[in-house]
Each structure stands twice: as C-alpha cells, then as structure tokens.
Design a protein around this motif. Structure first.
Motif, PDB file in Angstrom:
ATOM      1  N   ILE A  10      35.246 -54.331  21.400  1.00 15.16           N
ATOM      2  CA  ILE A  10      35.341 -52.926  22.397  1.00 15.16           C
ATOM      3  C   ILE A  10      33.745 -52.138  22.418  1.00 15.16           C
ATOM      4  CG2 ILE A  10      37.567 -52.672  21.811  1.00 15.16           C
ATOM      5  CD1 ILE A  10      36.827 -50.428  19.751  1.00 15.16           C
ATOM      6  N   GLN A  11      33.609 -51.299  23.584  1.00 13.65           N
ATOM      7  CA  GLN A  11      32.395 -50.738  23.670  1.00 13.65           C
ATOM      8  C   GLN A  11      32.615 -49.509  22.734  1.00 13.65           C
ATOM      9  OE1 GLN A  11      29.776 -51.781  25.267  1.00 13.65           O
ATOM     10  NE2 GLN A  11      31.038 -53.746  25.642  1.00 13.65           N
ATOM     11  N   PRO A  12      31.561 -48.686  22.356  1.00 11.75           N
ATOM     12  CA  PRO A  12      31.546 -47.502  21.642  1.00 11.75           C
ATOM     13  C   PRO A  12      32.371 -46.532  22.328  1.00 11.75           C
ATOM     14  CG  PRO A  12      29.399 -48.520  21.803  1.00 11.75           C
ATOM     15  CD  PRO A  12      30.384 -49.418  22.560  1.00 11.75           C
ATOM     16  N   ILE A  21      39.378 -50.257  13.168  1.00 13.28           N
ATOM     17  CA  ILE A  21      38.068 -51.337  13.567  1.00 13.28           C
ATOM     18  C   ILE A  21      37.222 -51.946  12.593  1.00 13.28           C
ATOM     19  CG2 ILE A  21      38.042 -49.653  15.538  1.00 13.28           C
ATOM     20  CD1 ILE A  21      35.473 -48.457  14.251  1.00 13.28           C
ATOM     21  N   ARG A  22      36.517 -53.075  13.144  1.00 14.96           N
ATOM     22  CA  ARG A  22      35.565 -53.671  12.175  1.00 14.96           C
ATOM     23  C   ARG A  22      34.424 -53.326  12.704  1.00 14.96           C
ATOM     24  NH1 ARG A  22      37.436 -58.253   9.391  1.00 14.96           N
ATOM     25  NH2 ARG A  22      35.638 -59.314  10.045  1.00 14.96           N
ATOM     26  N   LEU A  45      40.003 -47.271   9.093  1.00 15.15           N
ATOM     27  CA  LEU A  45      40.684 -46.391  10.001  1.00 15.15           C
ATOM     28  C   LEU A  45      39.885 -45.377  10.563  1.00 15.15           C
ATOM     29  CD1 LEU A  45      43.658 -45.481  11.655  1.00 15.15           C
ATOM     30  CD2 LEU A  45      43.916 -44.143   9.469  1.00 15.15           C
ATOM     31  N   VAL A  46      39.786 -45.029  11.974  1.00 16.96           N
ATOM     32  CA  VAL A  46      38.897 -44.101  12.543  1.00 16.96           C
ATOM     33  C   VAL A  46      39.754 -42.829  12.465  1.00 16.96           C
ATOM     34  CG1 VAL A  46      38.032 -43.178  14.842  1.00 16.96           C
ATOM     35  CG2 VAL A  46      38.064 -45.488  14.167  1.00 16.96           C
ATOM     36  N   ALA A  85      38.353 -54.088  17.630  1.00 15.53           N
ATOM     37  CA  ALA A  85      39.633 -53.414  17.574  1.00 15.53           C
ATOM     38  C   ALA A  85      40.569 -54.494  16.861  1.00 15.53           C
ATOM     39  CB  ALA A  85      39.968 -52.961  18.680  1.00 15.53           C
ATOM     40  N   VAL A  86      41.035 -53.921  15.408  1.00 22.27           N
ATOM     41  CA  VAL A  86      42.112 -54.568  14.893  1.00 22.27           C
ATOM     42  C   VAL A  86      43.423 -54.346  15.198  1.00 22.27           C
ATOM     43  CG1 VAL A  86      42.919 -55.186  12.437  1.00 22.27           C
ATOM     44  CG2 VAL A  86      40.489 -55.040  13.146  1.00 22.27           C
TER      45      VAL A  86
END
Length: 171
Positions: A10-12, A21-22, A45-46, A85-86
């Motif tokens: 994914i993009q920022p 996310i990784r 986790l964000v 993205a996981v």
C-alpha cells in the motif's frame, strides 16, 4: 524452506487506523567506512494516524516477547522501503489507544482495494481505423462523389445578365 505469504503493498496515504501492517525499513549498521545495510520488518497494529502531509505520522504497536512496543513512524520517511497491509479491523475512532487493554472490541473486515483510475479502453482490431482515415479529420470524399449543392458554383456572364444582375469585373 518457510513459505512467505504475499501481502498487498500500500501507499503511505492509504494507511489507516485499525490496520495491521508490515513496515520494511532500511537500517544502516556501522560507521561510514564499513556500513552494512539490511531491511528490518516491523509488524504491528496502527493505533493512530495524525498530521497533514508531508508531516503525517503513524503510531504502530506490536507485542514482542510479552512486552508491548509502540513506535512512531513518519509516513514519508526515506528509509521506509515498502508498507504491506496484513489485516484491517473495523474502527469507529481515529485513535484506538483503548485497544491496548482489550482486543476483543475489534472485528476484522476485508482490506479495501487500492483506489486506481480505470485503464482507458483499447479498441478492438475491427474498430480501428485505417491509417489514411485516422490521419484526416473525417471521411474523405472525392469531387466526383460530392453532391452538386455543396460544390461552389461560378456564374458566367450570360447567367448573371439573365438574372438581371451585372457583376463588374476588376480590371
């Protein structure tokens, strides 16, 4: 050999609260003479995404050996190689710091697809025009095929005198 699972890159700008996310970050070890570079993966986790671009940051939390670790990353950090993205959890708030105490509140949802512009339609072979028709503005019509009304008509002296109008010719 262990299987590696493929995740969606994914993009920022696509990072959102509630994503797992990784982050692949380039780490430089050693002095400038004998520096070694490696890629370190941080998966978590964000909890929060804040700020406006280019100063946008994200807080990522992971549990390592039973200890919670939170790290704040600038989204446009040059050392970040890629973000994958996981998972995506359903959230109703911008900051989900309450998740630190309990994860029972989170419900997993499918990851949203990337927003991409649709590709322009490519005409099929039967729809393509020949090179001569493509170069001109419209279909070509020869003079013989042109209707008589659209062709310019020049009046002779006899026809103009019959109609009662005389044209003066320049000398």
């Amino acid at each position: 050999m262990a299987q590696t699972q493929q995740y969606r890159i994914i993009q920022p700008a696509e990072v959102a609260t509630g994503m797992v996310i990784r982050i692949h970050q380039k780490i430089v070890e050693g002095s400038s003479k004998d520096a070694k570079e490696r890629i370190q993966v941080y998966e978590g986790l964000v909890l929060n995404v804040r700020g406006k671009s280019p100063n946008r940051t994200m807080t990522v939390r992971k549990v390592s050996n039973g200890v919670g670790v939170e790290k704040i990353f600038p989204l446009h950090l040059p050392s970040i190689e890629k973000i994958e993205a996981v998972k995506q959890y359903k959230t109703r708030r911008k900051n989900i710091a309450a998740v630190v105490a309990s994860k029972k509140r989170l419900k997993e949802v499918p990851i949203k697809p990337a927003r991409m512009k649709p590709a322009p339609a490519i005409p099929q072979e039967s729809e393509r025009l020949s090179a001569s028709e493509e170069a001109s503005d419209g279909p070509t019509v020869s003079i013989a095929e042109a209707p008589a009304e659209s062709a310019p008509v020049e009046k002779t002296e006899q026809e103009s005198s019959e109609n009662g109008t005389e044209e003066k010719q320049p000398a």
